[in-house]
Design a protein around this motif. Structure first.
Motif, mmCIF file in Angstrom:
data_model
loop_
_atom_site.group_PDB
_atom_site.id
_atom_site.type_symbol
_atom_site.label_atom_id
_atom_site.label_comp_id
_atom_site.label_asym_id
_atom_site.label_seq_id
_atom_site.Cartn_x
_atom_site.Cartn_y
_atom_site.Cartn_z
ATOM 1 N N LEU A 257 8.056 42.671 14.187
ATOM 2 C CA LEU A 257 7.672 43.377 15.441
ATOM 3 C C LEU A 257 8.444 44.937 15.497
ATOM 4 N N TYR A 258 9.881 44.532 15.406
ATOM 5 C CA TYR A 258 10.774 45.940 16.009
ATOM 6 C C TYR A 258 10.457 46.894 14.467
ATOM 7 N N ALA A 259 10.839 46.217 13.563
ATOM 8 C CA ALA A 259 10.453 46.989 12.290
ATOM 9 C C ALA A 259 9.158 47.881 12.523
ATOM 10 N N SER A 260 8.245 47.325 12.569
ATOM 11 C CA SER A 260 6.618 47.994 12.737
ATOM 12 C C SER A 260 6.446 48.984 13.456
ATOM 13 N N VAL A 261 7.413 48.507 15.018
ATOM 14 C CA VAL A 261 7.223 49.772 15.841
ATOM 15 C C VAL A 261 8.393 50.390 15.356
ATOM 16 N N VAL A 262 9.763 50.489 16.278
ATOM 17 C CA VAL A 262 10.410 51.210 16.149
ATOM 18 C C VAL A 262 10.647 51.356 14.825
ATOM 19 N N GLY A 263 10.504 50.508 13.686
ATOM 20 C CA GLY A 263 11.457 51.227 12.565
ATOM 21 C C GLY A 263 10.207 52.304 11.883
ATOM 22 N N SER A 264 9.643 52.728 12.393
ATOM 23 C CA SER A 264 8.212 52.925 11.475
ATOM 24 C C SER A 264 7.821 54.262 12.961
ATOM 25 N N GLU A 265 7.157 54.447 13.466
ATOM 26 C CA GLU A 265 7.165 55.664 14.682
ATOM 27 C C GLU A 265 7.592 56.242 15.223
ATOM 28 N N TYR A 266 8.908 55.547 14.950
ATOM 29 C CA TYR A 266 10.313 55.833 16.440
ATOM 30 C C TYR A 266 11.040 56.395 15.440
ATOM 31 N N ALA A 267 10.626 56.110 14.270
ATOM 32 C CA ALA A 267 12.354 56.365 13.080
ATOM 33 C C ALA A 267 13.656 55.478 13.473
ATOM 34 N N ASN A 268 13.209 54.338 13.839
ATOM 35 C CA ASN A 268 14.405 53.699 14.023
ATOM 36 C C ASN A 268 15.172 53.924 15.610
ATOM 37 N N GLN A 269 14.715 54.705 16.441
ATOM 38 C CA GLN A 269 15.194 55.139 17.130
ATOM 39 C C GLN A 269 14.921 54.581 18.375
ATOM 40 N N TRP A 270 16.005 53.973 19.000
ATOM 41 C CA TRP A 270 15.791 52.758 19.931
ATOM 42 C C TRP A 270 15.226 53.127 21.555
ATOM 43 N N HIS A 271 15.829 54.032 22.239
ATOM 44 C CA HIS A 271 16.653 54.473 22.860
ATOM 45 C C HIS A 271 14.960 55.667 22.950
#
Length: 319
Positions: A118-132
């Protein structure tokens, strides 16, 4: 006329873009094949009854060419699910019993450990792995807090619905100070017993068997000793008290060392200090910590706190 070898798909006309080649299918040299949508993923007909699935990264590239993007409704559903998982952590009696703010890194580690896909499919894609960047996108639910000019400079997250978070954070800070006092007093005793020079791992291994109440009389009788924080948080604690301890990241093959500030100071211009060929001391320390943290699990088995290997399992990790 013979029927075509595969179903004919109406061509998708992509706008011309300077310096961008039209997408091609491997195996069909020099050809430009129309792309279609199938179950939210982009596909290309390559043979009778067969299709080629395009990865999300290719899908994004195709979107730049004007080809329809992946199913945004599916992505939004995943993003909503991720937000709900973060809220579960923030309202957990184990992770956040006082409903205050929580270290951002701890929340991130929890999500990455428990819901990696889930983390990879959302933060790791659309947000370029930028958590903040992801957290700031949902400013109507979360607030990202930075403590400027304080020791607790690491960012923290709170739920906006937790309006009394400051009082909760102050209470947590008082409890943390008590736990840190016990750990610092034990480290001082251990240094005295070992000629003011020990490795971090030696202290971690010896800590569980020490007489904690004898070292810290303020520790309530019958209460368990506070668990050690994970490795790098223990190093942060040591560095916050330079009048008592000196941290030596260039400890040699035995690993980083802790020394008494009364008897040892980092050598000026030496290895690991500013101006040395190895670079800045802070950079060397960070490199050493990253190398130790990346070692196999057996190197870390002496840690007394499960928070080292499972940093999201404890609500009392250092901020």
């Amino acid at each position: 006329a013979e029927p075509p070898p595969f179903p004919v798909t109406p061509p998708v006309t992509a706008p011309a873009k300077l310096g961008v080649k039209p997408p091609t299918v491997p195996g069909l040299s020099g050809s430009s094949v129309p792309r279609t949508m199938s179950s939210g993923l982009m596909t290309s007909p390559v043979a009778a009854g067969a299709s080629q699935t395009i990865s999300p990264s290719l899908a994004n590239s195709a979107a730049d060419l004007g080809v329809p993007d992946f199913d945004k409704e599916v992505f939004k559903a995943r993003e909503t699910k991720l937000v709900d998982k973060i809220k579960e952590i923030m309202t957990s009696d184990r992770q956040n019993p006082r409903h205050g703010s929580v270290p951002s890194e701890r929340v991130q580690n929890c999500i990455k450990q428990k819901h990696p896909e889930l983390y990879a499919s959302v933060v790791g894609s659309e947000y370029a792995n930028q958590w903040h960047r992801f957290i700031k996108k949902h400013a109507d639910i979360f607030e990202l807090i930075f403590h400027e000019g304080e020791n607790r400079s690491l960012p923290r997250i709170r739920l906006l619905e937790h309006t009394q978070y400051k009082a909760a954070d102050e209470e947590e800070a008082r409890e943390r100070e008590k736990k840190e006092r016990t750990i610092r007093l034990c480290l001082e005793r251990f240094l005295v017993e070992h000629e003011d020079d020990v490795t971090v791992d030696e202290f971690i291994e010896a800590y569980p068997s020490m007489n904690h109440r004898e070292v810290d009389p303020e520790l309530p009788e019958g209460s368990p000793a506070p668990p050690l924080p994970r490795f790098r948080d223990l190093v942060r604690l040591v560095k916050r008290f330079p009048a008592q301890f000196s941290f030596d990241s260039t400890g040699g093959p035995t690993g980083p060392r802790i020394r008494s500030a009364r008897t040892w100071k980092p050598p000026a211009g030496g290895v690991g200090s500013p101006g040395s060929p190895a670079g800045s001391g802070e950079a060397d320390a960070d490199t050493k910590l990253r190398r130790v943290a990346s070692q196999p699990q057996q190197t870390l088995k002496t840690m007394s706190s499960p928070a080292l290997l499972f940093p999201c399992s404890s609500a009392l990790d250092m901020p």
